[in-house]
Design a protein around this motif. Structure first.
Motif, mmCIF file in Angstrom:
data_model
loop_
_atom_site.group_PDB
_atom_site.id
_atom_site.type_symbol
_atom_site.label_atom_id
_atom_site.label_comp_id
_atom_site.label_asym_id
_atom_site.label_seq_id
_atom_site.Cartn_x
_atom_site.Cartn_y
_atom_site.Cartn_z
ATOM 1 N N GLU A 156 81.938 29.669 57.220
ATOM 2 C CA GLU A 156 81.230 30.700 56.469
ATOM 3 C C GLU A 156 79.712 30.524 56.608
ATOM 4 O O GLU A 156 78.983 31.506 56.772
ATOM 5 N N ARG A 169 78.706 31.785 60.021
ATOM 6 C CA ARG A 169 78.750 33.246 60.055
ATOM 7 C C ARG A 169 77.536 33.833 59.353
ATOM 8 O O ARG A 169 76.906 34.769 59.852
ATOM 9 N N LEU A 170 77.168 33.267 58.215
ATOM 10 C CA LEU A 170 76.019 33.777 57.471
ATOM 11 C C LEU A 170 74.717 33.525 58.221
ATOM 12 O O LEU A 170 73.805 34.358 58.185
ATOM 13 N N GLU A 202 74.461 36.171 60.788
ATOM 14 C CA GLU A 202 74.103 37.419 60.122
ATOM 15 C C GLU A 202 72.603 37.443 59.791
ATOM 16 O O GLU A 202 71.941 38.463 59.965
#
Length: 107
Positions: A71, A74-75, A78
């Motif tokens: 996570e 992924r962040l 982003e």
């Protein structure tokens, strides 16, 4: 603060050591069926059970740690994408876009 943490660690170590020294009696360890050990010091049994419990707990926690790491990655991707959108708004070309590369001269 560092000294307080080390003082607490030393206190816990002394307490565990005193507990271990007071429990050195021999015990019988019975496994399933007819398997058993006789005359094993209690402190050895407690140490083995503690280590097995710690390993089992770490294995159980590893799934959530790996999920959290995925996570985070992924962040971060982003964030990078959004920062690129802010730097190069729609309609402008980014430095890595093919339009900004000079064409080759014919031979």
């Amino acid at each position: 603060m560092r000294y307080v943490v080390w003082l607490v660690r030393l206190l816990v170590f002394v307490l565990v050591l005193m507990f271990a020294l007071n429990n050195t009696g021999a015990v019988d360890v019975r496994f399933y069926g007819d398997y058993y050990l006789t005359g094993v010091p209690l402190i050895v049994v407690m140490l083995v059970v503690f280590v097995l419990g710690a390993v089992f707990g770490l294995l159980l926690a590893m799934g959530s740690v790996m999920r959290r790491n995925r996570e985070i990655k992924r962040l971060k991707r982003e964030i990078t994408r959004l920062e690129d959108e802010i730097r190069y708004p729609a309609g402008t070309t980014s430095p890595e876009a093919p339009e900004t590369v000079a064409p080759l001269a014919p031979l």
